[in-house]
Design a protein around this motif. Structure first.
Motif, PDB file in Angstrom:
ATOM      1  N   HIS A 216       0.838  -1.208   0.000  1.00  0.00           N
ATOM      2  CA  HIS A 216       0.000   0.000   0.000  1.00  0.00           C
ATOM      3  C   HIS A 216       0.870   1.255   0.000  1.00  0.00           C
ATOM      4  CE1 HIS A 216      -2.724   3.149   1.327  1.00  0.00           C
ATOM      5  NE2 HIS A 216      -2.019   3.302   2.432  1.00  0.00           N
ATOM      6  N   LEU A 217       1.913   1.267   0.819  1.00  0.00           N
ATOM      7  CA  LEU A 217       2.798   2.432   0.876  1.00  0.00           C
ATOM      8  C   LEU A 217       3.484   2.657  -0.468  1.00  0.00           C
ATOM      9  CD1 LEU A 217       4.462   1.913   4.394  1.00  0.00           C
ATOM     10  CD2 LEU A 217       2.656   3.535   3.786  1.00  0.00           C
ATOM     11  N   VAL A 218       3.909   1.571  -1.103  1.00  0.00           N
ATOM     12  CA  VAL A 218       4.575   1.682  -2.396  1.00  0.00           C
ATOM     13  C   VAL A 218       3.650   2.281  -3.445  1.00  0.00           C
ATOM     14  CG1 VAL A 218       5.546   0.329  -4.300  1.00  0.00           C
ATOM     15  CG2 VAL A 218       6.232  -0.157  -1.956  1.00  0.00           C
ATOM     16  N   SER A 219       2.354   1.965  -3.351  1.00  0.00           N
ATOM     17  CA  SER A 219       1.403   2.425  -4.367  1.00  0.00           C
ATOM     18  C   SER A 219       0.990   3.882  -4.192  1.00  0.00           C
ATOM     19  CB  SER A 219       0.144   1.544  -4.348  1.00  0.00           C
ATOM     20  OG  SER A 219      -0.562   1.689  -3.121  1.00  0.00           O
ATOM     21  N   LEU A 220       1.378   4.502  -3.075  1.00  0.00           N
ATOM     22  CA  LEU A 220       1.032   5.906  -2.866  1.00  0.00           C
ATOM     23  C   LEU A 220       1.763   6.796  -3.879  1.00  0.00           C
ATOM     24  CD1 LEU A 220       1.173   6.166   1.041  1.00  0.00           C
ATOM     25  CD2 LEU A 220      -0.864   6.035  -0.398  1.00  0.00           C
ATOM     26  N   PRO A 221       1.189   7.953  -4.220  1.00  0.00           N
ATOM     27  CA  PRO A 221       1.868   8.848  -5.164  1.00  0.00           C
ATOM     28  C   PRO A 221       3.255   9.266  -4.691  1.00  0.00           C
ATOM     29  CG  PRO A 221      -0.431   9.503  -4.855  1.00  0.00           C
ATOM     30  CD  PRO A 221      -0.160   8.433  -3.851  1.00  0.00           C
ATOM     31  N   ALA A 222       3.422   9.465  -3.376  1.00  0.00           N
ATOM     32  CA  ALA A 222       4.732   9.837  -2.824  1.00  0.00           C
ATOM     33  C   ALA A 222       5.014   8.942  -1.621  1.00  0.00           C
ATOM     34  CB  ALA A 222       4.746  11.302  -2.425  1.00  0.00           C
ATOM     35  N   PRO A 223       5.539   7.738  -1.842  1.00  0.00           N
ATOM     36  CA  PRO A 223       5.755   6.795  -0.738  1.00  0.00           C
ATOM     37  C   PRO A 223       6.746   7.341   0.284  1.00  0.00           C
ATOM     38  CG  PRO A 223       6.002   5.726  -2.873  1.00  0.00           C
ATOM     39  CD  PRO A 223       5.963   7.202  -3.132  1.00  0.00           C
TER      40      PRO A 223
END
Length: 481
Positions: A216-223
């Motif tokens: 989920h964190l990786v998929s964020l626009p700005a991890p």
């Protein structure tokens, strides 16, 4: 011989599988609308999807022990009721915290519902019936992620996001009524279960949950780099410890001894990668159609639905193809075909005729459908009956792992495409999508390499009688691995 009751239970489980998979993907389309309605930032709405996937990853390994402790009927009915009631709770949510909590309850129901259902269908089946029964159960796993963009687009365009959850209510009520009549307690309710492997619960569930949250964190626009690295490292350490523990525990939560069966071992490693590709495509395709081609959500979903048309169109031919050519050859062709069509879709542009794009999507649906069916069948076909329950739990866990990491993997592939083509992550260029699709195609091609490691007679025990002459050799060679 498959009885009418056995077939009906398989179709019931298929319906439950459809509900679970649809709920895992359809919400993505409505994220902006949910954010506006609940006055939540767009970056936080992603927790609605992550909470569901994380709960599935954490609780699926427990499903095998729960059926031993409480029996198939009690666990399955509880799972359907919990999933349905949680869907009502999702629709009634007045803030993001309540919605995330209801999604956790939904995930708990889904984590019990499908693995327990698959175990009911396959554990008592004769080897020759596994292929047909699996074909009944698995096709919704291909249907739901592809239908979700179209269904989500229609709901967000013409109704409110609440209906994404309310559509589960009539389905859940019908499933509960049918399950009440069809499903019996079974031997699991009477047999004394082994003690719960608490060490395995802590290590495995925490590791899978941490890995899902890292995705989920990786998929964020700005991890957040430090947080992502910390969760990733901790999850890897926990899962490494889990493997060591599960190999030594007398009653492990996940029985890794099932991997001693060569066909099952190869199918799990290759299958996890294949489910990763299958799960990433329904995310990347609509994204490319809407962001790069400028299509509406409805048009994007309609063209993506051609993947579903390929899935369903080839389904009547899947079993005859396996009976004619065998599992291994069909799996190699399916994986290579998936690789070729995924790469080809990456080279389409806004000027490519819609008919060509639809044809490629249709062809990719055909290859992914045959590959999906083979992976869900071949490993269990050579499994010894006494380990069928444990193998089913491990297979469900690995499948969920591949699907849970798909969106994060697709996001990473797109960022790699941006970096390679000097693009901007704020606005992906067409070349970035091409690179991302080609990276997924390489993963699918790697699956073909894994399939080459299978015995040529792998899974022959599940093929029709004319292949029975080689099934004994298949079983023997599978055990030797």
């Amino acid at each position: 011989m498959i009885t009418a009751r056995h077939r009906n239970i398989a179709l019931l489980v298929a319906g439950c599988y459809f509900m679970e998979m649809l709920d895992g993907t359809i919400v993505t389309t409505a994220s902006p609308q949910i954010g506006r309605s609940l006055r939540a930032p767009a970056t936080e709405v992603g927790l609605v999807v992550t909470a569901y996937l994380l709960t599935l990853a954490v609780l699926i390994p427990l499903s095998g022990w729960l059926t031993r402790r409480y029996g198939n009927r009690r666990v399955f009915l509880t799972a359907i009721a919990l999933f349905t009631l949680a869907s009502v709770g999702c629709a009634a949510s007045v803030n993001l915290g309540m919605l995330v909590a209801m999604r956790v309850l939904q995930g708990a129901g889904g984590a019990m519902m499908v693995p327990v259902g698959r175990n009911m269908v396959l554990s008592s089946a004769a080897k020759g019936d596994i292929l047909r029964l699996t074909s009944y159960v698995v096709w919704p796993g291909l249907l739901a992620p592809v239908v979700a963009p179209l269904a989500g687009g229609l709901i967000t365009t013409y109704a409110s996001w609440h209906w994404m959850f309310l559509i589960n209510v009539p389905l859940g009520v019908a499933a509960f009524a049918v399950a009440w009549r069809l499903v019996t307690a079974g031997p699991g309710a009477a047999a004394a279960p082994p003690p719960l492997d608490w060490g395995g619960v802590v290590l495995t569930c925490a590791g899978l949950g941490g890995l899902t949250y890292t995705a989920h964190l990786v998929s964020l626009p700005a991890p957040p780099a430090a947080q992502t690295a910390a969760f990733g490292a901790a999850s890897a350490a926990l899962l490494a410890g889990a493997v060591v523990h599960l190999r030594r525990a007398p009653y492990p939560l996940l029985n890794l001894r099932t991997l001693a069966v060569r066909t099952f071992r190869v199918s799990q490693f290759g299958g996890t990668m294949y489910f990763f590709v299958v799960g990433a495509m329904p995310f990347l395709l609509p994204l490319m159609f809407q962001v790069q081609f400028g299509w509406s959500p409805v048009k994007s979903g309609a063209v993506t639905a051609f993947v579903f048309a390929g899935n369903v169109g080839v389904k009547p031919a899947t079993t005859p193809l396996i009976n004619r050519f065998g599992f291994r050859p069909l799996l190699i062709v399916s994986a290579l075909g998936t690789a070729a069509f995924v790469a080809a879709l990456g080279f389409t542009t806004a000027s490519t005729p819609v008919a060509v794009i639809a044809a490629l999507a249709l062809a990719s649906g055909i290859t992914r459908s045959t590959g999906f069916t083979v992976y869900n069948t071949v490993g269990l076909a050579d499994m010894v009956p006494g380990l069928m329950r444990e193998a089913n739990t491990l297979a469900a866990t690995s499948m969920q792992l591949g699907a849970g990491l798909a969106i994060a993997g697709a996001t990473v592939a797109l960022r790699v495409g941006d970096a390679v083509t000097s693009g901007s992550s704020a606005g992906h260029g067409q070349a970035a999508f091409t690179v991302a699709f080609c990276l997924l195609a390489l993963v699918a091609a790697r699956c073909a390499g894994e399939a080459l490691l299978m015995d040529p007679a792998a899974g022959d025990a599940a093929r029709r009688p004319r292949a029975a002459g080689r099934s004994g050799a298949s079983a023997s060679s599978a055990q030797a691995g």
